[in-house]
Design an enzyme around this catalytic site. Structure first.
Site, PDB file in Angstrom:
ATOM      1  N   VAL A   1       0.836  -1.200   0.000  1.00 23.22           N
ATOM      2  CA  VAL A   1       0.000   0.000   0.000  1.00 23.22           C
ATOM      3  C   VAL A   1       0.873   1.253   0.000  1.00 23.22           C
ATOM      4  O   VAL A   1       0.548   2.248  -0.655  1.00 23.22           O
ATOM      5  CB  VAL A   1      -0.961  -0.006   1.196  1.00 23.22           C
ATOM      6  CG1 VAL A   1      -1.902   1.192   1.125  1.00 23.22           C
ATOM      7  CG2 VAL A   1      -1.767  -1.292   1.237  1.00 23.22           C
ATOM      8  N   ASP A   2       1.976   1.230   0.713  1.00 24.36           N
ATOM      9  CA  ASP A   2       2.910   2.346   0.677  1.00 24.36           C
ATOM     10  C   ASP A   2       3.421   2.580  -0.739  1.00 24.36           C
ATOM     11  O   ASP A   2       3.522   3.719  -1.206  1.00 24.36           O
ATOM     12  CB  ASP A   2       4.093   2.082   1.610  1.00 24.36           C
ATOM     13  CG  ASP A   2       3.825   2.509   3.043  1.00 24.36           C
ATOM     14  OD1 ASP A   2       3.102   3.497   3.243  1.00 24.36           O
ATOM     15  OD2 ASP A   2       4.328   1.844   3.962  1.00 24.36           O
ATOM     16  N   VAL A   3       3.784   1.500  -1.422  1.00 23.13           N
ATOM     17  CA  VAL A   3       4.319   1.622  -2.776  1.00 23.13           C
ATOM     18  C   VAL A   3       3.254   2.166  -3.730  1.00 23.13           C
ATOM     19  O   VAL A   3       3.516   3.070  -4.538  1.00 23.13           O
ATOM     20  CB  VAL A   3       4.856   0.270  -3.271  1.00 23.13           C
ATOM     21  CG1 VAL A   3       5.287   0.358  -4.734  1.00 23.13           C
ATOM     22  CG2 VAL A   3       6.032  -0.181  -2.405  1.00 23.13           C
TER      23      VAL A   3
ATOM     24  N   GLY B   1       2.842   5.780  -3.064  1.00 28.12           N
ATOM     25  CA  GLY B   1       3.969   6.513  -3.631  1.00 28.12           C
ATOM     26  C   GLY B   1       3.813   6.737  -5.121  1.00 28.12           C
ATOM     27  O   GLY B   1       4.099   7.823  -5.641  1.00 28.12           O
TER      28      GLY B   1
END
Length: 383
Positions: free
Chosen positions: A173-175, A178
């Site tokens: 989810v972070d990726v 981003g």
């Protein structure tokens, strides 16, 4: 040529003041640096916390977590609680094309570094805020990837049918967030090219995940029913899952009737393509368990690599379940050049994952490895 990045990328001349840390924000700014943006990473005296997330470490003894999302940047140490350092941070924000931050909502405002304050001095700034759950009702919630995978529904559809919910094996989810940040920043820069005026870009982990749930989200919205875990199977396609061969697992991803006919022909079951239970994808989904039992019985007779060769020759999508090292080797064998060698002087280099976006005239150049803490010095010539 940009004096900081050392190459004429498509974003050469774009200055990024990067106040972000950990993963989503740094991943976004690294992508910008790969295409020529001059990214100044502003770190507190102790540095981005991922500098301490080890082992493992690279050849320099630096955390591979930090190194994996901070290449091509310059590091400046600023303590925002000190007047001189805060003045430097404000000057950088006022003189940059892009500001990226992922503090809790309200933190940047306390330092006079929020969008409203910065844009009053720098009307052309593109100001990107990355949060876990937005700046409204979820402002107080901590934006950790695992938490978002849980409350965002991803864990509910990941894992064995009869097992517990599972997270994905990377902070996906972070990726994704981003990447959304990169997209938003580039859209805002394009608009600035037309008007000369910047704007705020806001992305959050929660809605980034919900958008990325794709067919699982659309089916939920259309039917009102939440999907269940299916292990490695697909809710709308069969056979499209993991199978055990004689020595190791492989995946088979049949997406249409031609591929299914080729699959059962290769397995020695030519009549199955005309079987009333399996003659269409919808029927195969309804009779998934019966079909799987037949396929498992035959696939267990040979090694996985033998099946992959045979099925690939029959134009049936199939592949081994590689570990990460094998995945890099596979990509290398295909000529995809998945690894970038980052020069670090004295003939030495650090290996890094290559940028996956390929431009024909202005390609990415991954530049130098992630910076040592404060390596840009106490005062940086911003321009």
């Amino acid at each position: 040529m940009d004096k900081a990045t050392g190459h004429d990328g498509v974003l050469s001349g774009v200055r990024v003041a990067d106040f972000s840390r950990v993963l989503a924000g740094p991943y976004a700014t690294m992508m910008l640096a790969d295409f020529g943006a001059d990214v100044i990473k502003i770190e507190p005296p102790g540095g981005d916390e991922t500098r301490a997330w080890s082992p493992p470490v690279d050849a320099r003894g630096q955390s591979t977590y930090f190194g994996g999302v901070n290449r091509g940047k310059r590091s400046v140490v600023l303590d925002l609680t000190l007047a001189d350092d805060l003045a430097t941070a404000r000057r950088l924000a006022h003189e940059s094309d892009v500001v990226v931050e992922n503090f809790r909502p309200g933190v940047m405002a306390r330092f006079g570094l929020d969008y409203e304050t910065v844009s009053a001095e720098n009307s052309s700034v593109v100001f990107c805020s990355v949060t876990g759950f937005g700046a409204g009702g979820g402002a107080s919630l901590p934006g950790y990837d695992l938490l978002v995978q849980a409350v965002g529904g991803l864990m509910s559809i990941t894992g064995p049918v009869d097992g517990e919910p599972s997270k994905v094996g990377v902070a996906l989810v972070d990726v994704l967030t981003g990447l959304n940040a990169v997209t938003g920043i580039l859209l805002a820069l394009r608009e600035r090219d037309r008007t000369g005026v910047g704007q705020r870009v806001e992305v959050d982990l929660m809605t980034s995940l919900l958008s990325a749930l794709a067919n699982q989200a659309s089916s939920t919205l259309a039917t009102g029913q939440a999907p269940a875990r299916l292990g490695n199977a697909h809710p709308s396609i069969a056979p499209y899952e993991l199978f055990e061969a004689r020595d190791r697992p492989l995946v088979i991803a049949v997406g249409n009737d031609r591929q299914f006919a080729a699959l059962v022909e290769a397995l020695g079951y030519p009549g199955l393509a005309r079987d009333a239970r399996f003659s269409s994808n919808e029927l195969r989904v309804h009779h998934r368990a019966e079909l799987r039992a037949l396929l498992v019985a035959r696939l267990g007779e040979r090694d996985a690599r033998d099946w992959v060769v045979r099925l690939t020759e029959a134009r049936v999508p199939a592949g081994l379940v590689n570990d990460v090292a094998e995945a890099f080797d596979f990509a290398e064998a295909l000529g995809l050049e998945p690894v970038a060698e980052l020069a670090r002087g004295a003939g030495e280099s650090v290996r890094s994952t290559a940028n996956p976006i390929h431009l024909s005239r202005t390609p990415a150049e991954c530049g130098h490895p992630s910076p040592d803490l404060g390596s840009a010095g106490a005062s940086v010539d911003w321009r």
